[in-house]
Design an enzyme around this catalytic site. Sequence first.
Site, mmCIF file in Angstrom:
data_model
loop_
_atom_site.group_PDB
_atom_site.id
_atom_site.type_symbol
_atom_site.label_atom_id
_atom_site.label_comp_id
_atom_site.label_asym_id
_atom_site.label_seq_id
_atom_site.Cartn_x
_atom_site.Cartn_y
_atom_site.Cartn_z
ATOM 1 N N ASN A 13 -65.373 -17.005 5.364
ATOM 2 C CA ASN A 13 -64.010 -16.605 5.011
ATOM 3 C C ASN A 13 -63.089 -17.737 5.435
ATOM 4 O OD1 ASN A 13 -61.502 -15.464 4.741
ATOM 5 N ND2 ASN A 13 -61.761 -13.946 6.390
ATOM 6 N N TRP A 14 -62.661 -18.523 4.453
ATOM 7 C CA TRP A 14 -61.884 -19.727 4.770
ATOM 8 C C TRP A 14 -60.420 -19.411 5.060
ATOM 9 C CZ3 TRP A 14 -64.109 -23.608 0.592
ATOM 10 C CH2 TRP A 14 -65.430 -23.924 0.947
ATOM 11 N N LYS A 15 -60.021 -18.172 4.829
ATOM 12 C CA LYS A 15 -58.619 -17.766 5.071
ATOM 13 C C LYS A 15 -57.668 -18.771 4.404
ATOM 14 C CE LYS A 15 -60.181 -15.469 9.206
ATOM 15 N NZ LYS A 15 -59.881 -14.972 10.545
ATOM 16 N N HIS A 103 -59.520 -6.802 4.953
ATOM 17 C CA HIS A 103 -59.644 -7.634 6.162
ATOM 18 C C HIS A 103 -58.539 -7.217 7.139
ATOM 19 C CE1 HIS A 103 -59.525 -11.072 8.843
ATOM 20 N NE2 HIS A 103 -60.759 -11.330 8.461
ATOM 21 N N GLU A 105 -56.624 -8.859 8.903
ATOM 22 C CA GLU A 105 -55.363 -9.608 8.775
ATOM 23 C C GLU A 105 -54.524 -9.036 7.641
ATOM 24 O OE1 GLU A 105 -57.103 -13.535 8.664
ATOM 25 O OE2 GLU A 105 -57.650 -13.303 10.781
ATOM 26 N N GLU A 175 -65.705 -5.968 12.015
ATOM 27 C CA GLU A 175 -65.021 -7.075 12.673
ATOM 28 C C GLU A 175 -64.063 -6.539 13.730
ATOM 29 O OE1 GLU A 175 -64.999 -10.780 9.960
ATOM 30 O OE2 GLU A 175 -63.225 -9.620 9.509
ATOM 31 N N GLY A 181 -61.161 -15.030 15.762
ATOM 32 C CA GLY A 181 -60.508 -16.296 16.062
ATOM 33 C C GLY A 181 -60.167 -16.474 17.526
ATOM 34 N N SER A 220 -65.666 -14.482 15.716
ATOM 35 C CA SER A 220 -66.099 -15.656 16.480
ATOM 36 C C SER A 220 -67.608 -15.900 16.399
ATOM 37 C CB SER A 220 -65.624 -15.551 17.935
ATOM 38 O OG SER A 220 -64.209 -15.476 17.986
ATOM 39 N N GLY A 241 -65.267 -16.841 10.028
ATOM 40 C CA GLY A 241 -63.982 -17.479 9.761
ATOM 41 C C GLY A 241 -64.023 -18.939 10.191
ATOM 42 N N GLY A 242 -63.476 -19.212 11.372
ATOM 43 C CA GLY A 242 -63.310 -20.581 11.877
ATOM 44 C C GLY A 242 -64.531 -21.473 11.697
#
Length: 260
Positions: A13-15, A103, A105, A175, A181, A220, A241-242
């Site tokens: 997930n590159w956001k 998600h 976010e 999640e 993150g 993470s 993600g990251g």
Amino acid sequence: MSRVDRKPMMAGNWKMHHTHLEAIQVVQKLSYRLQGEDYDQVEVVVCPAFTALRSVQTTLDSDRIPIALGAQNVHFEPKGAFTGEVSPTMLAKLNVQYVIVGHSERRELFGETDDLVAKKLRAVLGAGMRPIVCVGETDDEREAGETETKVSGQVRAAFHGLKGDDAAKCVVAYEPIWALGTGKTATAADANATCGLARATLREIVGSVADGVRVLYGGSVKPGNIAELMAEPEVDGGLVGGASLDPDDFARIVQYHRSR
Ligand code: PGA
């Protein structure tokens, strides 16, 4: 059905990262690092920003890279006066196979409700794509011992009334919001327990079909913790993600299976 019957999935997930030019480079580098055995063992998905979808799609197609394309969000209507939104039809035309819905976010920062998530899930299925439905608790909810209530409630709200063959096309991602993150990861045992709870809740709604549905862990995930998480029977993959922004790190995550 056991983990053996559920193909592990690693979804990046590159956001709101990577322009379309950067995205092409990342996906090419990723493809240089991955080999046939990796794709045999693990389904690999990348979810770039909307602006990079077309470029990544043409890169994957022209280089015949067996990485699936995912989107990070979608509107539930096929078209209409919804300034700034992107429809399921538009995504499906780009060969998008997966769409992240709900998600945290989107839920926390953009006010997406359980009701909206349920509509999006159905719209994604209606357009022939597969939703990756995210659920998870906040730090406060975890401290208050409300993890199970929150997660099972979100699964029920998203899947309520769905038919078994539709549910079979879905992926769930657990999640914990406090782990996103932050560098904090749920323990492998906690991730296993809550992924198992999400599946058990789904089983209440659609029966044994739930045993074939992949439940990912997100929060993470890194090259250094993925093998331990994947050793758990209820964890079928990662929503990353990251660490997915870097092709070396993401390739090492996909290659967790090599260390078994
Ligand atoms: P993270 O994000 O891996 O950077 O914690 C995961 C996600 O938000 O899907």
